[in-house]
Design a protein around this motif. Structure first.
Motif, PDB file in Angstrom:
ATOM      1  N   ARG A 117      39.647  33.035  20.786  1.00 41.95           N
ATOM      2  CA  ARG A 117      40.499  31.956  20.265  1.00 41.95           C
ATOM      3  C   ARG A 117      39.659  30.969  19.441  1.00 41.95           C
ATOM      4  NH1 ARG A 117      43.079  30.759  24.742  1.00 41.95           N
ATOM      5  NH2 ARG A 117      44.980  31.818  24.149  1.00 41.95           N
ATOM      6  N   GLU A 118      38.494  30.594  19.966  1.00 37.06           N
ATOM      7  CA  GLU A 118      37.620  29.660  19.249  1.00 37.06           C
ATOM      8  C   GLU A 118      37.135  30.234  17.929  1.00 37.06           C
ATOM      9  OE1 GLU A 118      34.532  28.785  22.066  1.00 37.06           O
ATOM     10  OE2 GLU A 118      35.825  27.435  23.232  1.00 37.06           O
ATOM     11  N   ARG A 119      36.996  31.552  17.862  1.00 38.31           N
ATOM     12  CA  ARG A 119      36.570  32.208  16.626  1.00 38.31           C
ATOM     13  C   ARG A 119      37.708  32.292  15.616  1.00 38.31           C
ATOM     14  NH1 ARG A 119      32.169  36.297  15.326  1.00 38.31           N
ATOM     15  NH2 ARG A 119      33.014  37.480  13.587  1.00 38.31           N
ATOM     16  N   GLY A 120      38.938  32.053  16.055  1.00 36.22           N
ATOM     17  CA  GLY A 120      40.091  32.099  15.161  1.00 36.22           C
ATOM     18  C   GLY A 120      40.827  33.424  15.168  1.00 36.22           C
ATOM     19  N   CYS A 121      40.551  34.270  16.140  1.00 32.91           N
ATOM     20  CA  CYS A 121      41.228  35.569  16.222  1.00 32.91           C
ATOM     21  C   CYS A 121      42.730  35.370  16.443  1.00 32.91           C
ATOM     22  CB  CYS A 121      40.663  36.416  17.349  1.00 32.91           C
ATOM     23  SG  CYS A 121      38.966  36.945  17.069  1.00 32.91           S
ATOM     24  N   GLY A 122      43.512  36.285  15.907  1.00 34.91           N
ATOM     25  CA  GLY A 122      44.954  36.230  16.072  1.00 34.91           C
ATOM     26  C   GLY A 122      45.462  37.098  17.209  1.00 34.91           C
ATOM     27  N   LEU A 123      44.578  37.892  17.814  1.00 33.20           N
ATOM     28  CA  LEU A 123      45.001  38.845  18.839  1.00 33.20           C
ATOM     29  C   LEU A 123      43.787  39.306  19.632  1.00 33.20           C
ATOM     30  CD1 LEU A 123      47.446  40.847  19.664  1.00 33.20           C
ATOM     31  CD2 LEU A 123      46.343  42.431  18.111  1.00 33.20           C
ATOM     32  N   VAL A 124      43.971  39.521  20.921  1.00 38.77           N
ATOM     33  CA  VAL A 124      42.962  40.167  21.751  1.00 38.77           C
ATOM     34  C   VAL A 124      43.589  41.462  22.233  1.00 38.77           C
ATOM     35  CG1 VAL A 124      41.591  40.038  23.861  1.00 38.77           C
ATOM     36  CG2 VAL A 124      41.944  37.981  22.497  1.00 38.77           C
ATOM     37  N   GLN A 125      42.881  42.567  22.048  1.00 40.77           N
ATOM     38  CA  GLN A 125      43.418  43.852  22.478  1.00 40.77           C
ATOM     39  C   GLN A 125      42.368  44.638  23.241  1.00 40.77           C
ATOM     40  OE1 GLN A 125      44.471  45.406  18.582  1.00 40.77           O
ATOM     41  NE2 GLN A 125      42.739  46.800  18.616  1.00 40.77           N
ATOM     42  N   LEU A 126      42.851  45.581  24.048  1.00 42.26           N
ATOM     43  CA  LEU A 126      41.955  46.439  24.799  1.00 42.26           C
ATOM     44  C   LEU A 126      42.661  47.746  25.085  1.00 42.26           C
ATOM     45  CD1 LEU A 126      42.994  46.429  28.030  1.00 42.26           C
ATOM     46  CD2 LEU A 126      42.049  44.138  27.885  1.00 42.26           C
ATOM     47  N   THR A 127      41.870  48.746  25.425  1.00 44.83           N
ATOM     48  CA  THR A 127      42.429  50.002  25.913  1.00 44.83           C
ATOM     49  C   THR A 127      41.872  50.216  27.313  1.00 44.83           C
ATOM     50  OG1 THR A 127      40.625  51.350  24.998  1.00 44.83           O
ATOM     51  CG2 THR A 127      42.584  51.036  23.613  1.00 44.83           C
TER      52      THR A 127
END
Length: 157
Positions: A117-127
């Motif tokens: 979030r602090e980096r400005g990402c719009g999504l966190v995903q994982l498999t």
């Protein structure tokens, strides 16, 4: 707990976590191969990759990396979707077997999401492997949704 970027000194402990998620593996028993060294060097040299560890703040700072209680890798992927914002890909999430169930995994993931979030990402995903039902329930409790079906194609010789 201390959440930080892994150093080369942590590599045996990280590999121990990845070696067997059902038992505690002694980092001193892990063989760090050339491929591991190259991969770790590539991760640390790439500003879009981070190997992160969770350590016990009560551990002696001069002790070995056995104080590593958890790890994960974050990879920041650029893309045109989500307004051109990066997405954070979470991989290699592990909490040491004897420390599960006490909230460390949730804290590790919370800190990783906050970092994204602090980096400005719009999504966190994982498999996650289909056979890891407990892990799936854990991720769902954290707010992750099963939104896609994943596919893999091994490229081994």
């Amino acid at each position: 707990m201390i959440f930080r970027i892994a150093t080369r000194r942590d590599l045996p402990a990280v590999l121990a976590l990845l070696a067997d998620e059902e038992r505690v593996t002694d980092p001193a028993s892990v063989t760090v191969g050339e491929a591991h060294e190259r991969a770790f060097a590539a991760i640390t040299a790439d500003p879009r990759n981070e190997m992160l560890v969770l350590t016990d703040e009560d551990a002696d700072a001069d002790a070995d990396a056995e104080a590593v209680l958890g790890c994960l890798q974050l990879t920041y992927v650029p893309g045109l979707g989500r307004g051109g914002r990066e997405r954070a890909l979470v991989e290699a999430v592990r909490i040491r077997a004897d420390r599960r169930g006490g909230g460390l995994g949730a804290e590790l993931m919370r800190l990783a999401v906050e970092r994204a979030r602090e980096r400005g990402c719009g999504l966190v995903q994982l498999t996650s492997n289909k056979g890891r039902g407990d892990a799936h329930r854990f991720y769902e409790r954290l707010g992750f949704a099963r939104s896609h079906e994943g596919f893999k194609l091994p490229l081994e010789p």
